[in-house]
Motif scaffolding. Sequence first.
Motif, PDB file in Angstrom:
ATOM      1  N   MET A  93       0.837  -1.204   0.000  1.00  0.00           N
ATOM      2  CA  MET A  93       0.000   0.000   0.000  1.00  0.00           C
ATOM      3  C   MET A  93       0.871   1.253   0.000  1.00  0.00           C
ATOM      4  O   MET A  93       0.596   2.222  -0.714  1.00  0.00           O
ATOM      5  CB  MET A  93      -0.936  -0.022   1.204  1.00  0.00           C
ATOM      6  CG  MET A  93      -1.987  -1.120   1.101  1.00  0.00           C
ATOM      7  SD  MET A  93      -2.884  -1.455   2.628  1.00  0.00           S
ATOM      8  CE  MET A  93      -3.701   0.080   2.924  1.00  0.00           C
ATOM      9  N   VAL A  94       1.936   1.227   0.791  1.00  0.00           N
ATOM     10  CA  VAL A  94       2.858   2.360   0.843  1.00  0.00           C
ATOM     11  C   VAL A  94       3.506   2.578  -0.524  1.00  0.00           C
ATOM     12  O   VAL A  94       3.564   3.698  -1.026  1.00  0.00           O
ATOM     13  CB  VAL A  94       3.935   2.131   1.933  1.00  0.00           C
ATOM     14  CG1 VAL A  94       5.079   3.107   1.794  1.00  0.00           C
ATOM     15  CG2 VAL A  94       3.313   2.229   3.325  1.00  0.00           C
ATOM     16  N   ALA A  95       3.981   1.506  -1.140  1.00  0.00           N
ATOM     17  CA  ALA A  95       4.642   1.632  -2.446  1.00  0.00           C
ATOM     18  C   ALA A  95       3.682   2.151  -3.510  1.00  0.00           C
ATOM     19  O   ALA A  95       4.054   2.977  -4.350  1.00  0.00           O
ATOM     20  CB  ALA A  95       5.220   0.279  -2.870  1.00  0.00           C
ATOM     21  N   ARG A  96       2.447   1.700  -3.467  1.00  0.00           N
ATOM     22  CA  ARG A  96       1.457   2.128  -4.457  1.00  0.00           C
ATOM     23  C   ARG A  96       1.000   3.571  -4.245  1.00  0.00           C
ATOM     24  O   ARG A  96       0.495   4.195  -5.169  1.00  0.00           O
ATOM     25  CB  ARG A  96       0.269   1.175  -4.461  1.00  0.00           C
ATOM     26  CG  ARG A  96       0.621  -0.155  -5.082  1.00  0.00           C
ATOM     27  CD  ARG A  96      -0.532  -1.147  -5.040  1.00  0.00           C
ATOM     28  NE  ARG A  96      -0.187  -2.319  -5.806  1.00  0.00           N
ATOM     29  CZ  ARG A  96      -0.315  -2.426  -7.132  1.00  0.00           C
ATOM     30  NH1 ARG A  96      -0.805  -1.443  -7.827  1.00  0.00           N
ATOM     31  NH2 ARG A  96       0.035  -3.529  -7.750  1.00  0.00           N
ATOM     32  N   CYS A  97       1.169   4.086  -3.045  1.00  0.00           N
ATOM     33  CA  CYS A  97       0.789   5.485  -2.794  1.00  0.00           C
ATOM     34  C   CYS A  97       1.600   6.452  -3.648  1.00  0.00           C
ATOM     35  O   CYS A  97       1.143   7.551  -3.936  1.00  0.00           O
ATOM     36  CB  CYS A  97       0.963   5.832  -1.317  1.00  0.00           C
ATOM     37  SG  CYS A  97      -0.357   5.189  -0.281  1.00  0.00           S
ATOM     38  N   ILE A 106      10.225   3.351  -4.681  1.00  0.00           N
ATOM     39  CA  ILE A 106       9.825   3.008  -3.319  1.00  0.00           C
ATOM     40  C   ILE A 106      10.033   1.515  -3.076  1.00  0.00           C
ATOM     41  O   ILE A 106      10.506   1.103  -2.009  1.00  0.00           O
ATOM     42  CB  ILE A 106       8.355   3.417  -3.069  1.00  0.00           C
ATOM     43  CG1 ILE A 106       8.224   4.938  -3.129  1.00  0.00           C
ATOM     44  CG2 ILE A 106       7.866   2.883  -1.722  1.00  0.00           C
ATOM     45  CD1 ILE A 106       6.794   5.442  -3.112  1.00  0.00           C
ATOM     46  N   THR A 107       9.728   0.705  -4.080  1.00  0.00           N
ATOM     47  CA  THR A 107       9.927  -0.739  -3.971  1.00  0.00           C
ATOM     48  C   THR A 107      11.395  -1.064  -3.704  1.00  0.00           C
ATOM     49  O   THR A 107      11.712  -1.862  -2.817  1.00  0.00           O
ATOM     50  CB  THR A 107       9.448  -1.442  -5.258  1.00  0.00           C
ATOM     51  OG1 THR A 107       8.037  -1.252  -5.367  1.00  0.00           O
ATOM     52  CG2 THR A 107       9.744  -2.924  -5.253  1.00  0.00           C
ATOM     53  N   ASP A 108      12.294  -0.438  -4.449  1.00  0.00           N
ATOM     54  CA  ASP A 108      13.733  -0.658  -4.238  1.00  0.00           C
ATOM     55  C   ASP A 108      14.120  -0.329  -2.800  1.00  0.00           C
ATOM     56  O   ASP A 108      14.831  -1.094  -2.150  1.00  0.00           O
ATOM     57  CB  ASP A 108      14.558   0.189  -5.202  1.00  0.00           C
ATOM     58  CG  ASP A 108      14.482  -0.284  -6.638  1.00  0.00           C
ATOM     59  OD1 ASP A 108      14.028  -1.420  -6.876  1.00  0.00           O
ATOM     60  OD2 ASP A 108      14.874   0.493  -7.532  1.00  0.00           O
ATOM     61  N   MET A 109      13.636   0.813  -2.310  1.00  0.00           N
ATOM     62  CA  MET A 109      13.961   1.239  -0.961  1.00  0.00           C
ATOM     63  C   MET A 109      13.415   0.254   0.083  1.00  0.00           C
ATOM     64  O   MET A 109      14.105  -0.111   1.026  1.00  0.00           O
ATOM     65  CB  MET A 109      13.395   2.643  -0.725  1.00  0.00           C
ATOM     66  CG  MET A 109      13.764   3.261   0.592  1.00  0.00           C
ATOM     67  SD  MET A 109      12.512   3.208   1.889  1.00  0.00           S
ATOM     68  CE  MET A 109      10.986   3.421   1.085  1.00  0.00           C
ATOM     69  N   LEU A 110      12.175  -0.200  -0.116  1.00  0.00           N
ATOM     70  CA  LEU A 110      11.581  -1.139   0.839  1.00  0.00           C
ATOM     71  C   LEU A 110      12.335  -2.467   0.868  1.00  0.00           C
ATOM     72  O   LEU A 110      12.551  -3.043   1.939  1.00  0.00           O
ATOM     73  CB  LEU A 110      10.105  -1.376   0.516  1.00  0.00           C
ATOM     74  CG  LEU A 110       9.174  -0.201   0.816  1.00  0.00           C
ATOM     75  CD1 LEU A 110       7.775  -0.477   0.269  1.00  0.00           C
ATOM     76  CD2 LEU A 110       9.127   0.098   2.299  1.00  0.00           C
ATOM     77  N   ALA A 132      11.002   4.616   7.149  1.00  0.00           N
ATOM     78  CA  ALA A 132      11.678   4.246   5.899  1.00  0.00           C
ATOM     79  C   ALA A 132      11.315   5.233   4.785  1.00  0.00           C
ATOM     80  O   ALA A 132      12.175   5.592   3.973  1.00  0.00           O
ATOM     81  CB  ALA A 132      11.288   2.830   5.491  1.00  0.00           C
ATOM     82  N   LEU A 133      10.073   5.686   4.762  1.00  0.00           N
ATOM     83  CA  LEU A 133       9.662   6.641   3.746  1.00  0.00           C
ATOM     84  C   LEU A 133      10.276   8.017   3.973  1.00  0.00           C
ATOM     85  O   LEU A 133      10.515   8.760   3.021  1.00  0.00           O
ATOM     86  CB  LEU A 133       8.148   6.762   3.699  1.00  0.00           C
ATOM     87  CG  LEU A 133       7.436   5.591   3.070  1.00  0.00           C
ATOM     88  CD1 LEU A 133       5.935   5.758   3.161  1.00  0.00           C
ATOM     89  CD2 LEU A 133       7.848   5.425   1.624  1.00  0.00           C
TER      90      LEU A 133
END
Length: 135
Positions: A93-97, A106-110, A132-133
Amino acid sequence: MTLMKHLFAAGALALATLAGPLAAQESTITEMTMGPEDAKVTVIEYASFTCPHCANFHTGPLRQLKADYIDTGKVHFIYRDVYFDRFGLWASMVARCGGEEKFFGITDMLYEQQRDWTQGEPAAVADNLRRALDS
């Protein structure tokens, strides 16, 4: 068969007849993709943000695949979420935001910080994802 079973079966049959065939439902989830849609090869990854093997793939082989095949237009890459737990769902959900433009960043960071944000109880994981964000 008892009378009750006959009545139940007749009622179920009547409802099925009235309902008619079910139409296939279209998904409203936006597919997160890289590379041209008309590439000769399509690679579909099913991944979870909490899976360590998925993290290894994203921090290693995917980068080479992207450089050699996705960025050169030879491969269309589709990312699809798999939820093993609520933390993976939250991360998705965070990445899709960030929308389609920011999703893979965002995916790479997560995936790079997976060991950090997945630790602790649910409230702690939610705080870790927020931190993380912010980083």
